[in-house]
Design a protein around this motif. Structure first.
Motif, PDB file in Angstrom:
ATOM      1  N   HIS A  57       0.850  -1.188   0.000  1.00  0.00           N
ATOM      2  CA  HIS A  57       0.000   0.000   0.000  1.00  0.00           C
ATOM      3  C   HIS A  57       0.887   1.240   0.000  1.00  0.00           C
ATOM      4  N   THR A  58       0.315   2.336  -0.458  1.00  0.00           N
ATOM      5  CA  THR A  58       1.097   3.577  -0.521  1.00  0.00           C
ATOM      6  C   THR A  58       0.465   4.690   0.308  1.00  0.00           C
ATOM      7  N   SER A  59      -0.315   4.291   1.289  1.00  0.00           N
ATOM      8  CA  SER A  59      -0.943   5.271   2.178  1.00  0.00           C
ATOM      9  C   SER A  59      -1.725   6.284   1.356  1.00  0.00           C
ATOM     10  N   ARG A  60      -1.344   7.542   1.429  1.00  0.00           N
ATOM     11  CA  ARG A  60      -2.084   8.599   0.726  1.00  0.00           C
ATOM     12  C   ARG A  60      -1.460   8.991  -0.617  1.00  0.00           C
ATOM     13  N   PHE A  61      -0.493   8.212  -1.088  1.00  0.00           N
ATOM     14  CA  PHE A  61       0.231   8.552  -2.315  1.00  0.00           C
ATOM     15  C   PHE A  61      -0.187   7.663  -3.488  1.00  0.00           C
ATOM     16  N   LYS A  62       0.076   8.151  -4.707  1.00  0.00           N
ATOM     17  CA  LYS A  62      -0.169   7.357  -5.911  1.00  0.00           C
ATOM     18  C   LYS A  62       0.737   6.127  -5.881  1.00  0.00           C
ATOM     19  N   VAL A  89       2.779 -11.869  -9.377  1.00  0.00           N
ATOM     20  CA  VAL A  89       1.609 -11.011  -9.562  1.00  0.00           C
ATOM     21  C   VAL A  89       1.182 -10.537  -8.179  1.00  0.00           C
ATOM     22  N   LEU A  90       1.075  -9.211  -8.024  1.00  0.00           N
ATOM     23  CA  LEU A  90       0.738  -8.656  -6.711  1.00  0.00           C
ATOM     24  C   LEU A  90      -0.165  -7.442  -6.846  1.00  0.00           C
ATOM     25  N   GLY A  91      -0.795  -7.087  -5.751  1.00  0.00           N
ATOM     26  CA  GLY A  91      -1.688  -5.941  -5.729  1.00  0.00           C
ATOM     27  C   GLY A  91      -1.111  -4.793  -4.928  1.00  0.00           C
ATOM     28  N   VAL A  92      -1.451  -3.580  -5.355  1.00  0.00           N
ATOM     29  CA  VAL A  92      -1.026  -2.358  -4.662  1.00  0.00           C
ATOM     30  C   VAL A  92      -2.249  -1.474  -4.466  1.00  0.00           C
ATOM     31  N   ASP A  93      -2.482  -1.073  -3.233  1.00  0.00           N
ATOM     32  CA  ASP A  93      -3.540  -0.113  -2.918  1.00  0.00           C
ATOM     33  C   ASP A  93      -2.905   1.242  -2.642  1.00  0.00           C
ATOM     34  N   PRO A 103      -9.803   1.437   5.616  1.00  0.00           N
ATOM     35  CA  PRO A 103      -9.273   2.274   4.536  1.00  0.00           C
ATOM     36  C   PRO A 103     -10.142   2.240   3.289  1.00  0.00           C
ATOM     37  N   ILE A 104     -10.169   3.347   2.590  1.00  0.00           N
ATOM     38  CA  ILE A 104     -10.835   3.449   1.291  1.00  0.00           C
ATOM     39  C   ILE A 104      -9.754   3.916   0.315  1.00  0.00           C
ATOM     40  N   PHE A 105      -9.359   3.028  -0.576  1.00  0.00           N
ATOM     41  CA  PHE A 105      -8.273   3.339  -1.499  1.00  0.00           C
ATOM     42  C   PHE A 105      -8.812   3.774  -2.849  1.00  0.00           C
ATOM     43  N   LYS A 106      -8.364   4.955  -3.310  1.00  0.00           N
ATOM     44  CA  LYS A 106      -8.758   5.442  -4.636  1.00  0.00           C
ATOM     45  C   LYS A 106      -8.141   4.590  -5.739  1.00  0.00           C
ATOM     46  N   ASP A 107      -6.952   4.042  -5.461  1.00  0.00           N
ATOM     47  CA  ASP A 107      -6.227   3.257  -6.456  1.00  0.00           C
ATOM     48  C   ASP A 107      -6.138   1.804  -6.012  1.00  0.00           C
ATOM     49  N   GLN A 108      -6.542   0.920  -6.901  1.00  0.00           N
ATOM     50  CA  GLN A 108      -6.387  -0.516  -6.683  1.00  0.00           C
ATOM     51  C   GLN A 108      -5.768  -1.082  -7.951  1.00  0.00           C
ATOM     52  N   ILE A 109      -4.523  -1.518  -7.837  1.00  0.00           N
ATOM     53  CA  ILE A 109      -3.707  -1.867  -8.991  1.00  0.00           C
ATOM     54  C   ILE A 109      -3.189  -3.304  -8.847  1.00  0.00           C
ATOM     55  N   ALA A 110      -3.058  -4.001  -9.972  1.00  0.00           N
ATOM     56  CA  ALA A 110      -2.373  -5.292 -10.015  1.00  0.00           C
ATOM     57  C   ALA A 110      -1.157  -5.139 -10.920  1.00  0.00           C
ATOM     58  N   LEU A 111      -0.052  -5.753 -10.526  1.00  0.00           N
ATOM     59  CA  LEU A 111       1.180  -5.728 -11.307  1.00  0.00           C
ATOM     60  C   LEU A 111       1.659  -7.156 -11.531  1.00  0.00           C
ATOM     61  N   ALA A 112       2.164  -7.432 -12.718  1.00  0.00           N
ATOM     62  CA  ALA A 112       2.859  -8.678 -13.013  1.00  0.00           C
ATOM     63  C   ALA A 112       4.319  -8.312 -13.250  1.00  0.00           C
ATOM     64  N   VAL A 113       5.216  -8.983 -12.531  1.00  0.00           N
ATOM     65  CA  VAL A 113       6.643  -8.643 -12.549  1.00  0.00           C
ATOM     66  C   VAL A 113       7.457  -9.902 -12.846  1.00  0.00           C
ATOM     67  N   ASP A 114       8.393  -9.776 -13.780  1.00  0.00           N
ATOM     68  CA  ASP A 114       9.361 -10.853 -13.982  1.00  0.00           C
ATOM     69  C   ASP A 114      10.760 -10.258 -13.862  1.00  0.00           C
ATOM     70  N   ARG A 115      11.777 -11.000 -14.228  1.00  0.00           N
ATOM     71  CA  ARG A 115      13.160 -10.524 -14.044  1.00  0.00           C
ATOM     72  C   ARG A 115      13.468  -9.236 -14.807  1.00  0.00           C
ATOM     73  N   SER A 116      12.643  -8.895 -15.811  1.00  0.00           N
ATOM     74  CA  SER A 116      12.871  -7.665 -16.577  1.00  0.00           C
ATOM     75  C   SER A 116      12.166  -6.455 -15.956  1.00  0.00           C
ATOM     76  N   GLY A 117      11.236  -6.689 -15.041  1.00  0.00           N
ATOM     77  CA  GLY A 117      10.485  -5.601 -14.417  1.00  0.00           C
ATOM     78  C   GLY A 117       8.986  -5.810 -14.582  1.00  0.00           C
ATOM     79  N   ARG A 123      -5.551  -1.459 -13.560  1.00  0.00           N
ATOM     80  CA  ARG A 123      -6.318  -0.693 -12.577  1.00  0.00           C
ATOM     81  C   ARG A 123      -7.709  -1.312 -12.532  1.00  0.00           C
ATOM     82  N   LYS A 124      -8.287  -1.372 -11.365  1.00  0.00           N
ATOM     83  CA  LYS A 124      -9.641  -1.896 -11.213  1.00  0.00           C
ATOM     84  C   LYS A 124     -10.576  -1.172 -12.184  1.00  0.00           C
ATOM     85  N   PHE A 125     -11.451  -1.927 -12.868  1.00  0.00           N
ATOM     86  CA  PHE A 125     -12.412  -1.291 -13.775  1.00  0.00           C
ATOM     87  C   PHE A 125     -13.857  -1.433 -13.298  1.00  0.00           C
TER      88      PHE A 125
END
Length: 176
Positions: A57-62, A89-93, A103-117, A123-125
């Motif tokens: 989570h990023t608290s109050r930040f993007k 694959v992980l989630g970021v609020d 908490p009420i998060f404006k941003d709910q994001i999923a990321l897929a990461v491999d060795r390249s980044g 973003r939630k739709f």
């Protein structure tokens, strides 16, 4: 030697939190690096490691302002694993707007990461009824996030990043 089939491993966490929604990102990162190492030592072949929504989570930040802080160590750990591809694959609020306990998060994001980044981002739709006025949503179910597609390829198959209630949205809106 026969090639090992790909695997998907889901990580389940049990964590006591004195106050809901307040996890320590550094502890979570350290745990994730250990999970990657342990999973790699107990599996063969390539695979996907699926973590819970809101793992970071990023608290109050993007959320995007913290990505590199987390992705760089994950990439380093994945690069230690030779001759195999592991995708995390992980989630970021982000941008917590609540004044209360939950908490009420404006941003709910999923990321897929491999060795390249970061190889995919979403973003939630599709919001729950309570999120319609609080959550910043993707314009549509195939929208890119930070220039990345929400679909990634792995071992010849395509994987779609769905964020929480998006699974219901796919079915409810009859999307393909």
């Amino acid at each position: 030697m026969k090639k090992k089939p790909p695997w998907i491993s889901t990580v389940l966490l049990e964590e006591f939190q004195e106050r809901y929604g307040h996890t320590d990102n550094q502890k979570r990162l350290n745990l994730l690096l250990k999970i990657i190492k342990e999973t790699a030592s107990k599996t063969r072949g390539s695979g996907i490691l699926l973590l819970p929504a809101g793992y970071f989570h990023t608290s109050r930040f993007k959320p995007s302002i913290k990505y590199q802080q987390w992705i760089s160590p994950i990439k380093r750990e994945l690069n230690k694993i030779k001759n195999r591809r592991i995708v995390v694959v992980l989630g970021v609020d982000g941008r917590n707007t609540s004044k209360g306990r939950v908490p009420i998060f404006k941003d709910q994001i999923a990321l897929a990461v491999d060795r390249s980044g970061i190889i995919a981002a979403a973003r939630k739709f599709h919001p729950t009824a309570g999120e319609k006025s609080t959550t910043v949503l993707a314009n549509e179910y195939l929208a890119k996030e930070n220039g990345k597609s929400r679909i990634f390829e792995f071992n010849g198959k395509r994987f779609y990043l769905a964020v929480c209630y998006d699974l219901y949205g796919i079915r409810h809106l009859n999307l393909t």
